[in-house]
Design a protein around this motif. Sequence first.
Motif, short mmCIF file in Angstrom:
data_model
loop_
_atom_site.label_atom_id
_atom_site.label_comp_id
_atom_site.label_asym_id
_atom_site.label_seq_id
_atom_site.Cartn_x
_atom_site.Cartn_y
_atom_site.Cartn_z
N LEU A 154 -1.54 8.71 -10.82
CA LEU A 154 -2.65 8.71 -10.08
C LEU A 154 -3.03 7.38 -10.20
CD1 LEU A 154 -4.70 11.97 -10.98
CD2 LEU A 154 -3.41 11.37 -8.93
N GLU A 155 -3.10 6.67 -11.15
CA GLU A 155 -3.78 5.28 -11.50
C GLU A 155 -3.01 4.18 -10.70
OE1 GLU A 155 -2.64 7.38 -13.86
OE2 GLU A 155 -4.49 7.80 -15.10
N TYR A 156 -1.50 4.27 -10.63
CA TYR A 156 -0.69 3.31 -10.06
C TYR A 156 -0.95 3.62 -8.51
CZ TYR A 156 0.99 1.17 -14.10
OH TYR A 156 1.02 0.34 -15.18
N THR A 157 -1.00 4.88 -7.97
CA THR A 157 -1.08 5.37 -6.35
C THR A 157 -2.09 4.67 -6.11
OG1 THR A 157 0.31 7.12 -6.76
CG2 THR A 157 -0.99 7.15 -4.86
N SER A 158 -3.29 5.03 -6.80
CA SER A 158 -4.66 4.65 -6.32
C SER A 158 -4.62 3.07 -6.21
CB SER A 158 -5.68 5.08 -7.16
OG SER A 158 -5.62 6.40 -7.19
N PHE A 159 -3.98 2.31 -7.11
CA PHE A 159 -4.20 0.91 -7.32
C PHE A 159 -3.35 0.33 -6.03
CE2 PHE A 159 -2.40 -3.31 -8.53
CZ PHE A 159 -3.67 -3.98 -8.78
N LEU A 160 -1.91 1.08 -5.84
CA LEU A 160 -1.34 0.31 -4.87
C LEU A 160 -1.41 0.76 -3.33
CD1 LEU A 160 1.95 1.07 -6.75
CD2 LEU A 160 1.30 -1.00 -6.33
N LEU A 161 -2.21 1.68 -3.18
CA LEU A 161 -2.34 1.94 -1.87
C LEU A 161 -3.06 1.03 -0.81
CD1 LEU A 161 -2.04 4.70 -0.27
CD2 LEU A 161 -4.42 5.19 -0.50
N PRO A 162 -4.00 0.46 -1.28
CA PRO A 162 -4.78 -0.58 -0.35
C PRO A 162 -3.94 -1.97 -0.35
CG PRO A 162 -5.84 -0.62 -2.47
CD PRO A 162 -5.00 0.63 -2.28
N GLU A 163 -3.01 -2.13 -1.41
CA GLU A 163 -2.21 -3.44 -1.21
C GLU A 163 -1.06 -3.27 -0.41
OE1 GLU A 163 -3.17 -5.90 -2.72
OE2 GLU A 163 -4.91 -4.94 -3.50
N ILE A 164 -0.31 -1.49 -0.41
CA ILE A 164 0.70 -1.59 0.33
C ILE A 164 0.39 -1.42 1.83
CG2 ILE A 164 2.24 0.12 0.96
CD1 ILE A 164 2.74 1.07 -1.99
N TYR A 165 -0.93 -0.94 2.18
CA TYR A 165 -1.21 -0.91 3.42
C TYR A 165 -1.45 -2.48 3.96
CZ TYR A 165 -2.05 3.77 4.50
OH TYR A 165 -1.62 5.30 4.66
N LYS A 166 -1.76 -3.53 3.02
CA LYS A 166 -1.95 -4.96 3.48
C LYS A 166 -0.57 -5.46 3.95
CE LYS A 166 -5.91 -6.03 0.66
NZ LYS A 166 -6.41 -6.57 -0.66
N GLY A 167 0.46 -4.81 2.98
CA GLY A 167 1.80 -5.35 3.25
C GLY A 167 2.33 -4.75 4.47
N ILE A 168 2.00 -3.49 4.79
CA ILE A 168 2.53 -2.82 6.20
C ILE A 168 1.85 -3.78 7.41
CG2 ILE A 168 2.21 -0.99 7.61
CD1 ILE A 168 2.57 0.76 4.91
N ASP A 169 0.68 -3.84 7.06
CA ASP A 169 0.27 -4.73 8.31
C ASP A 169 0.80 -6.02 8.53
OD1 ASP A 169 -1.56 -2.64 8.84
OD2 ASP A 169 -3.22 -3.59 7.82
N ALA A 170 1.08 -6.77 7.36
CA ALA A 170 1.76 -8.09 7.52
C ALA A 170 3.15 -8.12 7.93
CB ALA A 170 1.66 -8.86 6.14
N ALA A 171 4.05 -6.78 7.45
CA ALA A 171 5.18 -7.07 7.61
C ALA A 171 5.86 -6.14 8.52
CB ALA A 171 6.42 -6.83 6.49
N PHE A 172 5.07 -4.87 8.69
CA PHE A 172 5.40 -3.77 9.53
C PHE A 172 4.40 -3.25 10.61
CE2 PHE A 172 7.98 -3.62 5.47
CZ PHE A 172 8.91 -4.01 6.06
N PRO A 173 3.79 -4.17 11.28
CA PRO A 173 2.62 -3.48 12.07
C PRO A 173 2.68 -2.32 12.77
CG PRO A 173 3.01 -5.81 12.28
CD PRO A 173 3.96 -5.34 11.70
N GLY A 174 1.79 -1.09 12.58
CA GLY A 174 2.13 -0.16 13.56
C GLY A 174 2.80 1.23 12.57
N ALA A 175 3.58 0.84 11.51
CA ALA A 175 4.16 1.84 10.76
C ALA A 175 2.96 2.54 9.81
CB ALA A 175 5.04 0.99 9.45
N GLY A 176 3.46 3.64 9.44
CA GLY A 176 2.61 4.47 8.32
C GLY A 176 3.32 4.43 7.12
N LEU A 177 2.67 5.11 6.21
CA LEU A 177 2.84 5.19 4.84
C LEU A 177 3.01 6.59 4.46
CD1 LEU A 177 2.82 3.96 2.00
CD2 LEU A 177 0.71 4.27 1.71
N VAL A 178 4.31 7.01 3.82
CA VAL A 178 4.59 8.36 3.51
C VAL A 178 4.63 8.24 1.68
CG1 VAL A 178 6.22 10.10 3.46
CG2 VAL A 178 5.69 8.72 5.48
N LEU A 179 4.03 9.17 1.04
CA LEU A 179 4.14 9.16 -0.15
C LEU A 179 4.82 10.33 -0.91
CD1 LEU A 179 2.66 8.15 -2.94
CD2 LEU A 179 0.87 9.60 -2.61
#
Length: 863
Positions: A154-179
């Motif tokens: 839970l700790e790492y998922t919560s920490f990583l979630l906004p950072e990964i979305y930033k990465g998605i916007d930079a590298a893979f615009p329009g992609a979604g996140l699956v957990l």
Amino acid sequence: MDKITKKINAGSENSSPPGFQVRNILFVSAPYHLPGLKVDIHPSAWEITHAVSMEEAAELLRKKTFDLLFIEIEALDDSTGITVQHLKSLCSGLQVIFLVQPGCCKIQPLEREAGHIFIWSGTPELFQAMVRFVEDQRCKDITRRAVLLVEDSLEYTSFLLPEIYKGIDAAFPGAGLVLAGSHETAMERFRELGQRLDCVLSDTRLPFQGKEAPEAGIDILSTIHREMPGLPIMLMSAESANKKMAQGISVPFLDKNGNQLDRDLHEFFHSLASDRPAQGSPPHAKDPYPVQISPAGFTRIGRGSIGGKARGLAFLAQTLDRRPDLGTAYPEMAVNIPEALVFCTDIFDDFIRDNGLAELTDRPLTELVQAFIDAPLPREVLRHLKTYLAANSVPLVVRSSSLLEDAVNHPCAGLHKTYMIPNNHADPDMRLSHLATAVKLVYASAYYKKAQAFVRSTTVHPFRDSMAVMIQEVAGSQYGDFFYPAISGTAHSLNFYPAANAKADEGVLNLALGLGRTLAQGEQSFRVFPEHPQATPQFSSTRDFLENTQNSFYALRMAGYPDTLRFGMCSNLERRDLAQAIEEAPVKTLTSTYLPVEDRIRDTWYCKGPKILTFAQVLKYGTPPLTALVNDLMKALAHDAGGPIELEFTADIPEKSGDPWNVSLVQVRPMFSPRDTSLITKKDLDEAVCVSTSALGNCTLDTIRDIVYVNPETFEGSKTSDMAQQISRINADLAKNNRRFLLAGPGRWGSSDPWLGIPVDWQQISGAGAIVEIRDGTIHADASKGSHFFNTITSQGVPYITVNPGAADRIDLEHLTGCRTVRDEGFIRHMRLKRPLLIKVDGKHSRSVIINAGKADNHIQAE
């Protein structure tokens, strides 16, 4: 603040993924939280409705359709009979997210099945990421590309979630996140997504067939790499030794224990984005720190959080808007909240990252501070500061507003620095330098050892505190070369040390002449009960008034200061003796005169004799009725907050007779409040080695075997600073083995005045499981009551036990003094019991006992 924002263009950009979109959110939490949340996410595309209980949430769900339900874990109440499953049955398709504060993870298995769980410290980035995550889960677009995150923490998922979305916007615009949270789920998602996958990030140690598998992530990534060799993948682990495993399958490795986890993740996605064709300017390139007027009325700069202290101002503003009568019921006073300019947490994060300051944590304090002073603020921030100073030439205070500051569960205070500047230098560049330096020094205080120790004790890795900064006008008036308010005060709606006819729920006030540093440091102030303002039980004689009332105060020097100011000394403030200000209006108004011939005190300044600060005009004669106003404010704020609060305020004398006093509300925060009662029996009282009728906290502890106490036989009042260092060394050794201890000694623990107690800070006693303050006459000082140190201790849930030896209270550790000690530092002794003490604290009745559970065979053993 309009004069500021008119000169700066504010803006915001919102991007929404295709498919399902969240529009209506129901947020169930303590009422204190909502105003700050609305400021943090303003403006937003969501309509947020607030409920303070599960029952209220059920009523709202019967009347309206919501897309998403947020529930703070603290809001769950089994006694109502309303479950999350019942709420979901009232609204088809309702998505549920449980919110847990860092360090307070209490999740039941049933709740895990009812919705997603995230650990949230109030950041808007995570809030937005959680909403976006729900939208991704509900998206029905079978052609949409995705990034797969495999993580069960839970700790790492919560920490990583906004950072990964930033990465998605930079590298893979329009992609979604699956957990995915296990080996099996990860492989299922991989098979489902197939060629739609853009990237996979996986932890190493994961559940597999119901058991933890140390190399599950290696197996997942090896399979994916074999079947889709061109797919970007990354192995993550909190065990740095697993980097060799990542090298074995030729994939990048992310050390989850790294100090710059977010930076390392950003660099990974940036490397992927650099391989893609350029798609125009990155978002927010023109204005990285937009300016907006918040719903609470202050100006915020940036996209991050406003932090805990500013959230308190938002709550305060909401209460005053709801209760305008609080500001009009007393025409003798004009109530206001000082205007504030808030630099959000993203500015702090950028400043730390861009200047590499996070790596300086273990450096000596002087080196750390100088590194922060030398580091440049972002160019856009300096531009905003220049604009602000062009419209403001009054004294300014620069205050911290960290994410963890003034939280409901951990209402800490005083961990970070506050600086005041005169802001009247003839050279505008010098004024800018002063303000920029103050901002950077507040930032630096987040890396002080005591602040870092508090964060470590409150949160779990990878969470770390982040800092917003508030810039406000200093409340007060100028008298000659100095600026200060007539009165600074703190009000607590719950009084843990009632006396005379006062009751605990009637609250308590502490008043001081001048700036509030006197109160923050726990120095001599005037204690009064708002329901009984004329009662002064702490002063039983004129001699008590002469010896124990405030005789010095803090003020800001407005003339004759050096260009570099005095940032290293009292945050630019100067301590002045009462005699130095004897002709100034506040002293004339608030002092009385002692008549030696009659041995009595007259409530007037206008006669000969020693002056005593009694606040008689305000307390006895109600001119103005300040205690009545503050009492009304406390009740309204405590009602709206759903629990006891602490209020900081100032009151200033008008320049013109007949004009109203200016009452400025500076800060409000939740108070630590005991909930359940730990039952203390007559047998406990009979067997106890320590009995207290003035105890704060609520607990039963039965694991403490270590006792660290001030040896009464070697005590010297002039050596309390040495005692603090001895305690610090013992604390450090015990912390290495995670051993909690009982700390006992005379006077005020944490006092800034070494003659009033042992001047320890939180870092020096961070391993204390319980603290005993002994008032046996060794040190002549009132009990601790409202200093920042005191509030930090209680916010950590550490019981604070005051012993007034007499008919009801007693303490007897003498039967242990003949036993062999673990360590003797001279002034401080460390002893260890074979069996633990039993410590019981009844917070409802302010009682405590300490029982020697192994009386028959308890003896000290050195290890």
